[in-house]
Design a protein around this motif. Sequence first.
Motif, PDB file in Angstrom:
ATOM      1  N   GLU A   1      -2.366  -0.980  -3.589  1.00 25.27           N
ATOM      2  CA  GLU A   1      -2.999   0.114  -4.023  1.00 25.27           C
ATOM      3  C   GLU A   1      -2.482   1.427  -3.636  1.00 25.27           C
ATOM      4  O   GLU A   1      -1.909   1.304  -2.402  1.00 25.27           O
ATOM      5  CB  GLU A   1      -4.617   0.191  -4.287  1.00 25.27           C
ATOM      6  N   ARG A   2      -2.627   2.684  -4.300  1.00 25.00           N
ATOM      7  CA  ARG A   2      -2.319   3.812  -3.451  1.00 25.00           C
ATOM      8  C   ARG A   2      -3.700   4.586  -3.053  1.00 25.00           C
ATOM      9  O   ARG A   2      -4.430   4.410  -3.642  1.00 25.00           O
ATOM     10  CB  ARG A   2      -1.795   4.904  -4.869  1.00 25.00           C
TER      11      ARG A   2
ATOM     12  N   GLU B   1       3.529  10.065   1.376  1.00 25.96           N
ATOM     13  CA  GLU B   1       3.593  11.288   1.116  1.00 25.96           C
ATOM     14  C   GLU B   1       2.778  12.114   1.811  1.00 25.96           C
ATOM     15  O   GLU B   1       1.690  11.583   1.847  1.00 25.96           O
ATOM     16  CB  GLU B   1       3.425  11.555  -0.641  1.00 25.96           C
TER      17      GLU B   1
ATOM     18  N   HIS C   1      -6.058   7.598  -6.850  1.00 29.00           N
ATOM     19  CA  HIS C   1      -5.908   6.825  -5.426  1.00 29.00           C
ATOM     20  C   HIS C   1      -7.021   6.378  -5.079  1.00 29.00           C
ATOM     21  O   HIS C   1      -8.167   7.050  -5.306  1.00 29.00           O
ATOM     22  CB  HIS C   1      -5.199   7.966  -4.510  1.00 29.00           C
TER      23      HIS C   1
ATOM     24  N   ALA D   1      -5.168   7.594  -0.638  1.00 30.14           N
ATOM     25  CA  ALA D   1      -4.990   9.145  -0.167  1.00 30.14           C
ATOM     26  C   ALA D   1      -6.034   9.322   0.734  1.00 30.14           C
ATOM     27  O   ALA D   1      -7.129   8.842   0.729  1.00 30.14           O
ATOM     28  CB  ALA D   1      -5.282   9.910  -1.294  1.00 30.14           C
TER      29      ALA D   1
ATOM     30  N   MET E   1       0.983  -1.388  -0.058  1.00 30.83           N
ATOM     31  CA  MET E   1      -0.002  -0.108  -0.030  1.00 30.83           C
ATOM     32  C   MET E   1       1.004   1.200  -0.101  1.00 30.83           C
ATOM     33  O   MET E   1       1.761   1.335   0.824  1.00 30.83           O
ATOM     34  CB  MET E   1      -0.826  -0.284   1.383  1.00 30.83           C
ATOM     35  N   ARG E   2       0.553   2.154  -1.064  1.00 28.85           N
ATOM     36  CA  ARG E   2       1.522   3.442  -1.028  1.00 28.85           C
ATOM     37  C   ARG E   2       0.493   4.525  -0.566  1.00 28.85           C
ATOM     38  O   ARG E   2      -0.725   4.505  -1.025  1.00 28.85           O
ATOM     39  CB  ARG E   2       2.045   3.623  -2.618  1.00 28.85           C
ATOM     40  N   LEU E   3       0.913   5.210   0.440  1.00 25.95           N
ATOM     41  CA  LEU E   3      -0.023   6.246   1.160  1.00 25.95           C
ATOM     42  C   LEU E   3       0.424   7.573   0.946  1.00 25.95           C
ATOM     43  O   LEU E   3       1.585   8.029   0.990  1.00 25.95           O
ATOM     44  CB  LEU E   3       0.205   6.122   2.657  1.00 25.95           C
ATOM     45  N   ARG E   4      -0.833   8.406   0.705  1.00 27.81           N
ATOM     46  CA  ARG E   4      -0.461   9.844   0.524  1.00 27.81           C
ATOM     47  C   ARG E   4      -1.644  10.508   1.656  1.00 27.81           C
ATOM     48  O   ARG E   4      -2.648  10.123   1.593  1.00 27.81           O
ATOM     49  CB  ARG E   4      -0.963  10.110  -0.888  1.00 27.81           C
TER      50      ARG E   4
END
Length: 137
Positions: free
Chosen positions: A78-79, A34, A51, A81, A1-4
């Motif tokens: 997933e990304r 981010e 996202h 946000a 998981m990519r977090l923003r």
Amino acid sequence: MRLRVVAVGKPRLAYARLGVEEYAHRIRRYAPLEVQFVKEAKDLLPQAEGHRRVVLDERGRLFTTEGLLQELRRFEGERVAFLVGGAEGYPEGVRERAHLLLSLSPLTLQHELALLVLMEQLYRILTLRAGHPYHRP
């Protein structure tokens, strides 16, 4: 998981600014992160394009920490946000475009404090996901 994490306005309160920085540092050990600050709430959605959008809102769903971890597992790979509104709330359309409306508390929280609580919970969730015995019921 990519977090923003996208929040309206940089934290002005010293404790909130330092806390967000500390938890961002900790989170990055477990997942890419981010943190972005925008001037106005109308700028939140463009920063979340591409996202899964989790919008903090007092009318959203309440979770335990473990329940939120399970809910976020749906977005694994997933990304994601997390959108934090300012003192004026959200413009029309932000809530409707959310994949998840998340309430951190039934209490209304000042937006800088809500941002700090979100960051702490993301850290806690990621440590649980990594198998650390961080959570104490």
